[in-house]
Write a protein that holds these residues in place. Sequence first.
Motif, PDB file in Angstrom:
ATOM      1  N   GLU A  75      49.098  54.390  75.070  1.00  0.00           N
ATOM      2  CA  GLU A  75      48.697  53.894  76.395  1.00  0.00           C
ATOM      3  C   GLU A  75      47.199  53.661  76.583  1.00  0.00           C
ATOM      4  O   GLU A  75      46.809  52.711  77.272  1.00  0.00           O
ATOM      5  N   HIS A  76      46.334  54.477  75.995  1.00  0.00           N
ATOM      6  CA  HIS A  76      44.900  54.265  76.247  1.00  0.00           C
ATOM      7  C   HIS A  76      44.389  53.028  75.508  1.00  0.00           C
ATOM      8  O   HIS A  76      43.548  52.294  76.020  1.00  0.00           O
ATOM      9  N   THR A 186      41.714  62.260  79.455  1.00  0.00           N
ATOM     10  CA  THR A 186      42.978  62.975  79.612  1.00  0.00           C
ATOM     11  C   THR A 186      42.694  64.365  80.161  1.00  0.00           C
ATOM     12  O   THR A 186      41.672  64.956  79.837  1.00  0.00           O
ATOM     13  N   HIS A 233      41.647  58.781  85.426  1.00  0.00           N
ATOM     14  CA  HIS A 233      42.439  58.747  84.202  1.00  0.00           C
ATOM     15  C   HIS A 233      43.876  58.293  84.479  1.00  0.00           C
ATOM     16  O   HIS A 233      44.487  57.599  83.667  1.00  0.00           O
ATOM     17  N   ASP A 237      45.962  55.303  82.643  1.00  0.00           N
ATOM     18  CA  ASP A 237      47.342  55.380  82.138  1.00  0.00           C
ATOM     19  C   ASP A 237      48.216  54.286  82.760  1.00  0.00           C
ATOM     20  O   ASP A 237      49.025  53.661  82.072  1.00  0.00           O
TER      21      ASP A 237
HETATM   22 ZN   LIG Z   1      46.308  59.258  79.466  1.00  0.00          ZN
END
Ligand SMILES: [Zn+2]
Length: 304
Positions: A75-76, A186, A233, A237
Amino acid sequence: MRKQRTLKEAIKASGIGLHTGKRVEIELIPAPENHGIVFHRADRDVFIEINQENVIDTTLATTIGKNNVYIKTVEHLLATLYGLHIDNVLIKVWGDEVPIMDGSAAPWVYLIKTAGIIEQDAYKKEIIIKKPITIKEKGKFVALIPSRNFEIHYSIHFDNMFIGKQKIALEINEKTFIKEISKARTFGLLKDIEYLQSHNLALGGSLDNAIVVDEYGIINEDPLRYENEFVRHKVLDAIGDLSILGYDLKARYLAYKSGHELNNKLIRKMMADKDSYEIVGNPYMEKKIAAAVWANLEYKQKLT
Ligand SMILES: [Zn+2]
């Protein structure tokens, strides 16, 4: 509508997988127009295209897979490619997880900016939301509503007083992505991380790639990168999750306590309702279609 883009040069990197704790090599290779984002599990020689069908798990991280071969925690990197408008790239991974780097998108931004970006001839298709799609579930909420731009309005509410309530609203473009979102790391609660690690998960998690919080505060010695880094964050995401659509999204995304799982459900609900969206391709013809879609919207949101 903008032109498609790819990398000027290939990028090689390596790092630790957050969940497996193993070292992984990765290479991002420029690709022709309309190629899209495609992963290649180089050690197993399986190609995994980025689309909804290939998302096979959304607990803790987003996992893509095909023919029993998978890659975790995409995802990042996906969020970065979307944020920097990189549409065509082949990503070779020698392992089953994308390296977590420092837990944010900043190292990917740095690597991509260093390699350079080139514009291609073909236009990037857009997806326009025509009516609100919402999901309410277990005190969580997520929605896509019509908007001319891609905007995110996100709120979180954690019991932990050091995370607490945070919210953010912003339009996502290359500049805001880099400045406001890409550096957010994260995060996790110490008790959750201890639990995960006792179950052989988050094995690569450390203070080098996550903000860890307990009931006394933030354990990391380095300061937060943004005052509300946690909600930022979550935005990162969400961008990664929404990028799986494969189009430039024109919508306002609203979220209260959402996560990968709910974001994915939202996309699936939208795709299942053909009247809820329109995919726009050719910039000349499509401008007209887009204008017509806007003129016929039954739902007009207040732009406040
Ligand atoms: Zn993340």
